[in-house]
Every structure is written in C-alpha cells, then in structure tokens.
Scaffold this motif. Structure first.
Motif, PDB file in Angstrom:
ATOM      1  N   LYS A 145      10.418   1.049  -0.919  1.00  0.00           N
ATOM      2  CA  LYS A 145      10.347  -0.320  -0.976  1.00  0.00           C
ATOM      3  C   LYS A 145      11.644  -0.766  -1.708  1.00  0.00           C
ATOM      4  O   LYS A 145      12.851  -1.522  -1.377  1.00  0.00           O
ATOM      5  N   GLY A 187      11.995 -10.772  -9.923  1.00  0.00           N
ATOM      6  CA  GLY A 187      11.895  -9.730  -9.265  1.00  0.00           C
ATOM      7  C   GLY A 187      11.270  -9.301  -7.951  1.00  0.00           C
ATOM      8  O   GLY A 187      11.589  -8.158  -7.080  1.00  0.00           O
ATOM      9  N   GLY A 188      10.060  -9.539  -7.610  1.00  0.00           N
ATOM     10  CA  GLY A 188       9.252  -9.450  -5.393  1.00  0.00           C
ATOM     11  C   GLY A 188      10.062  -9.625  -4.962  1.00  0.00           C
ATOM     12  O   GLY A 188      10.170  -9.168  -3.564  1.00  0.00           O
ATOM     13  N   TYR A 240      15.529  -8.984  -4.800  1.00  0.00           N
ATOM     14  CA  TYR A 240      16.189  -7.831  -4.233  1.00  0.00           C
ATOM     15  C   TYR A 240      16.519  -7.488  -2.361  1.00  0.00           C
ATOM     16  O   TYR A 240      17.211  -7.072  -1.813  1.00  0.00           O
ATOM     17  N   GLY A 285       6.871 -12.782  -8.977  1.00  0.00           N
ATOM     18  CA  GLY A 285       6.818 -11.717  -9.540  1.00  0.00           C
ATOM     19  C   GLY A 285       6.125 -10.594  -8.602  1.00  0.00           C
ATOM     20  O   GLY A 285       6.134  -9.940  -7.939  1.00  0.00           O
ATOM     21  N   GLY A 286       5.638  -9.387  -9.924  1.00  0.00           N
ATOM     22  CA  GLY A 286       4.298  -8.774  -9.431  1.00  0.00           C
ATOM     23  C   GLY A 286       3.093  -8.806  -8.571  1.00  0.00           C
ATOM     24  O   GLY A 286       2.879  -8.825  -7.290  1.00  0.00           O
ATOM     25  N   GLY A 287       1.732  -9.920  -9.785  1.00  0.00           N
ATOM     26  CA  GLY A 287       1.112 -10.041  -8.930  1.00  0.00           C
ATOM     27  C   GLY A 287       1.323 -11.656  -8.398  1.00  0.00           C
ATOM     28  O   GLY A 287       0.330 -12.229  -7.933  1.00  0.00           O
ATOM     29  N   VAL A 288       1.926 -12.766  -9.228  1.00  0.00           N
ATOM     30  CA  VAL A 288       2.175 -13.960  -8.638  1.00  0.00           C
ATOM     31  C   VAL A 288       3.465 -14.228  -7.902  1.00  0.00           C
ATOM     32  O   VAL A 288       4.136 -13.644  -8.689  1.00  0.00           O
ATOM     33  N   GLU A 330       6.806   2.633  -3.359  1.00  0.00           N
ATOM     34  CA  GLU A 330       7.173   2.174  -4.473  1.00  0.00           C
ATOM     35  C   GLU A 330       8.683   2.042  -4.129  1.00  0.00           C
ATOM     36  O   GLU A 330       9.677   1.578  -4.498  1.00  0.00           O
ATOM     37  N   GLY A 363       4.414  -8.843  -4.740  1.00  0.00           N
ATOM     38  CA  GLY A 363       6.093  -8.438  -4.676  1.00  0.00           C
ATOM     39  C   GLY A 363       5.106  -6.869  -4.471  1.00  0.00           C
ATOM     40  O   GLY A 363       4.974  -5.683  -3.974  1.00  0.00           O
ATOM     41  N   ASP A 364       3.794  -6.763  -5.521  1.00  0.00           N
ATOM     42  CA  ASP A 364       2.759  -5.241  -6.123  1.00  0.00           C
ATOM     43  C   ASP A 364       1.760  -5.378  -4.643  1.00  0.00           C
ATOM     44  O   ASP A 364       1.789  -4.691  -3.687  1.00  0.00           O
ATOM     45  N   GLU A 416      15.760  -2.154   0.334  1.00  0.00           N
ATOM     46  CA  GLU A 416      15.667  -3.434  -0.121  1.00  0.00           C
ATOM     47  C   GLU A 416      16.167  -4.479   1.215  1.00  0.00           C
ATOM     48  O   GLU A 416      17.167  -5.203   1.140  1.00  0.00           O
ATOM     49  N   THR A 451       2.812  -9.692 -14.982  1.00  0.00           N
ATOM     50  CA  THR A 451       2.538  -8.675 -14.709  1.00  0.00           C
ATOM     51  C   THR A 451       3.180  -7.518 -14.838  1.00  0.00           C
ATOM     52  O   THR A 451       2.103  -6.464 -14.964  1.00  0.00           O
ATOM     53  N   SER A 452       4.399  -7.607 -14.511  1.00  0.00           N
ATOM     54  CA  SER A 452       4.673  -6.213 -14.771  1.00  0.00           C
ATOM     55  C   SER A 452       5.453  -5.992 -15.631  1.00  0.00           C
ATOM     56  O   SER A 452       5.470  -4.270 -15.668  1.00  0.00           O
ATOM     57  N   LYS A 453       6.091  -6.709 -16.005  1.00  0.00           N
ATOM     58  CA  LYS A 453       6.941  -6.483 -17.992  1.00  0.00           C
ATOM     59  C   LYS A 453       6.028  -7.767 -19.027  1.00  0.00           C
ATOM     60  O   LYS A 453       6.277  -9.383 -17.897  1.00  0.00           O
TER      61      LYS A 453
END
Ligand SMILES: Nc1ncnc2c1ncn2[C@@H]1O[C@H](COP(=O)(O)OP(=O)(O)OP(=O)(O)O)[C@@H](O)[C@H]1O
Ligand SMILES: [Mg+2]
Length: 411
Positions: free
Chosen positions: A255, A327-328, A331, A209-212, A252, A233-234, A259, A12-14
């Motif tokens: 956040k 990533g979501g 960290y 992840g970002g969206g999932v 963002e 994470g988004d 961390e 979703t993000s990259k």
C-alpha cells in the motif's frame, strides 16, 4: 517572555508530541518533536491505559531531548466520537460602577453558558467562545477592559463521554504529565488546514487516520458537525490482506509503495510477486488488483462520511468543498478525485508543507499549538516545563481544573 505550549496527539497508530515556543508577537517555533508507535488505542478508543501511557512517555521523551527541556504538562486531543459540541448563548448585566468588563465577569459568563442539559454519561470538558457581544456590538473576541452594560457570549460547549475522557486522563497522568486542556481535534486541524474563506463558505474536513475517520463540517466560520467512524487506513490494509490473501505486514508495505487509490491512474499494470497468506509460497498478482481493493474501501469511507453528515441534518450545498487529511488518505493519489465523485463537490488534499510541517502526521499536534496560542493568547495558557520552574496552571478559567479533578475522582 516566551511561552511554551506542548501538544500531544494520541492516535490509533502513533502518539505525536510537539513543543512550541510562542513569543510575544504570537509567532510559534517548534523546538521539539517526538513520535512513538501506539498500540493501546483501537478504533479511536483507549483499550490499554498502560500501553498508551508508555507510548505517550516515549513520544514526550523524544520531543524533550530535541528541545533540551522537561515537559510537565500538555494539551491533549480528543476526537469526534467521544464528544458532543453543543451551541449555547448566555448574557449578563455589568455590575461594576464604571461598567468595565473584567476577567471575573467573563469567567462568570463562561460558567453561565455551560448550563446545558447533559445525559449522565457526559461531562463538560471545554467551552469555546465563538464571539462576545457588548451592547449589541458583535464579533468581539476579548471583551476584558472594554466598557458596556450588557455582555453576551455565543459558545460551543464541548461535552465528553465520561468513560473515554477518564481513560485519556489516566493515560496522560500515568505518563507523569498534567493536562492543560482537552482540545477537540477538529478545532486544531480546522485552524491549521482550512482557509478562513473555506470555514465561512462551508467545508467538510475528513481526517482518515489508522483506525478512525473524523468528519468535521465548518460553516459560517463555526464547527457545525463533528463525529467519527471507526474505519481508517488500517482497514484498507486489512482488505488487501484478506482480499488478496497476502500477510498484513506485506499488504501495508505494498500500500505504501504504490500510494494509489484510483485504478484509472495506473500507468503500468505490472505483475508483482507477493507471499500467500496460507502456504507462505510466492505468487503473482497485478497491481490493479491491489488498487481496486484500495479504491473500493476509500470510496466506501467517503460514502460513510457523506451519509453521517446528511443523517445529522446538515445540508451539503454546492458552495462547499471537501478537504482531506490524515495518514490514511494523504499519501494515495486519486484521493481527491474519489472525494469529488462521492460528494459532488470540489476536493483538495490539505497541504501540510504550506504550514511548514515536515510530515502530515504532525498536523493535529501543530494545529493544537497554533489554535491554543490564538484562542488563549491573552490568558497565557502555556504548558509547564519543570526546568524553567514555570507553573501557570492558575491562569485558566478554573473550569478546567474542576473538570480534570472530576475525572480524577472517578479513578
Ligand atoms: N505512505 C503511505 N501510503 C498509504 N497509507 C499510509 C502511508 N503512510 C501511512 N499510511 C497509513 O496512515 C494510517 C495512519 O494515519 P494517521 O497517522 O493519521 O493515524 P492516527 O492519527 O495515528 O490514527 P487515528 O486518527 O485513527 O486515531 C495507517 O493506516 C497507515 O497505513
Ligand atoms: Mg489522527
């Protein structure tokens, strides 16, 4: 000769691309890596083929220039929400006089095991043999060349949603690449991030992840559950933005600066100045206000994951554990403590450093290369690299070519 395997993780993000060189001893060297932001995927679904293909092209170009070679084809990830994993078994009697098992026999058996009932919106995209059994002897991974009368296979049949797979195929082909195979992401991340003991005893692997968020459960060495929830994470960033009325981009930044996902770990609850979303004036808030928002969302994500697994009928028993990646969640401190609270199981964060990765972002792409080289090592399933003029597309079972052709015909 070295084999080249290229993997692309569309997120979703990259989009991440890795080029791996696999030698005869099956050692892998990553010789090129590329990453590019991705805006064409929302909540795990490709909503903009053009934009996604541009991101793929950019990340591939970055990897190509590092490796000094041009990529012709690649393996692509596919996540839980787009697929079903169906267990099936099949067997055949050896016909050849000397009863030696040939590639043809295995291919025939793999075609056979793919006969499963599917709804009209699904199509088989892969078959993952779990074990072959020859005359009752089990746990055989490569039966070719062995002798036997009865050959059996136990396999996972991966069925993809036609619309989702079509958009993946279109995006990759628009970027000028051929597809070597679609890899259910959980096999790749499970391969690289989990220990064999964890897979045996039972592990819930959660990739935020970002969206999932993808949830995979391994038990008795097998993937027994794989699904996704459209929250990642988004959404944490969005909650900070809406809840505390701070612009999204600044939320963002905050956040990523702190961390942290657990209020009880705050050492110094200082005041910070931030912009107000409405009048662009600066205002003061306490760090604890931000962390409380993050904590609530992370807790909720874990709870949704737990419910998803339980609703599927999988029992979460005490010998299992939870492993976190993506990533979501990777960290933020306090992550595994929150997972332990929700699941009432031991939890840990997957260590990407242990597998020689610079960034957790590359875990899926690296896992794909390792998984493919271990699964298909004898089939020589490398990607095509135009400068080397290697075209190994014939080496696969033939099933994949039929699958990709199927989706191409739908365009
Ligand atoms: N330092 C950090 N602290 C907290 N969150 C972070 C940090 N760096 C990245 N993230 C978050 O990680 C998320 C992206 O994770 P990841 O790269 O695993 O997603 P993806 O694979 O592109 O997306 P998906 O798996 O949902 O399709 C974003 O929500 C981002 O805000
Ligand atoms: Mg991801």
């Amino acid at each position: 000769m070295d084999d080249i395997i290229v993997s692309i993780d569309i997120g979703t993000s990259k989009v991440c691309t890795l080029i791996g060189k696999v030698n005869n001893a099956n050692n892998i060297e990553i010789i090129g890596s590329g990453i590019a932001p991705c805006n064409g995927v929302k909540k795990g679904i490709i909503v903009d083929v053009e934009s996604t293909s541009r991101s793929i092209m950019e990340s591939v170009r970055n990897a190509e220039s590092e490796a000094g070679m041009k990529v012709g084809s690649a393996y692509i990830n596919i996540i839980g929400m787009h697929i079903d994993v169906i267990r099936n078994k099949s067997w055949l009697n050896m016909s050849s006089d000397n009863r030696e098992i040939t590639r043809k026999d295995v291919d025939r058996l793999l075609q056979e095991v793919c006969y499963v009932d599917l709804t009209e919106d699904k199509q088989i995209i892969d078959v993952v043999p779990h074990q072959f059994i020859i005359d009752g002897y089990d746990e055989i991974m490569d039966p070719i060349g062995m002798m036997g009368v009865k050959l059996e296979v136990e396999a996972d049949i991966i069925a993809g949603k036609i619309t989702s797979v079509r958009n993946i195929v279109r995006s990759v082909e628009k970027a000028g690449l051929k597809i070597d195979g679609l890899i259910a992401e959980a096999y790749a991340s499970g391969h690289i991030l989990l220990t064999p003991e964890e897979k045996e005893m039972g592990t819930i692997l959660i990739d935020v992840g970002g969206g999932v968020t993808n949830v995979a459960v391994f038990k008795n060495k097998r993937l027994v559950f794989y699904d996704s929830i459209p929250v990642g994470g988004d959404h944490i960033t969005n909650d900070i933005s809406i809840g505390l009325k701070i612009p999204y981009s600044e939320s963002e930044k905050i956040k990523r600066q702190y961390e942290l996902a657990l209020s009880s770990l705050i050492k110094n609850d200082q005041l910070i100045t931030v912009s107000d979303i409405n009048d662009n004036k600066r205002k003061s808030i306490r760090i604890s206000e931000v962390i409380e928002v993050i904590e609530a969302r992370v807790y909720e994500i874990f709870l949704l994951c737990k419910n998803l697994v339980q609703e599927s009928g999988i029992s979460i028993d005490s010998g299992m554990n939870v492993v976190l990646t993506g990533g979501g969640i990777s960290y933020v401190d306090g992550n595994w403590q929150l997972a332990e609270e929700v699941f009432e199981l031991p939890a840990r964060v997957a260590s990407f450093k242990a597998v020689n990765l610079e960034k957790p972002e590359y875990a899926v792409a690296a896992g794909m290369i390792m998984y493919i080289s271990s699964m298909y090592s004898r089939e020589k399933s490398g990607s095509t690299i135009s400068e080397q003029k290697v075209d190994k597309t014939e080496k696969k079972t033939g099933l994949l070519d039929k699958i990709i052709e199927f989706f191409r015909r739908l365009f």
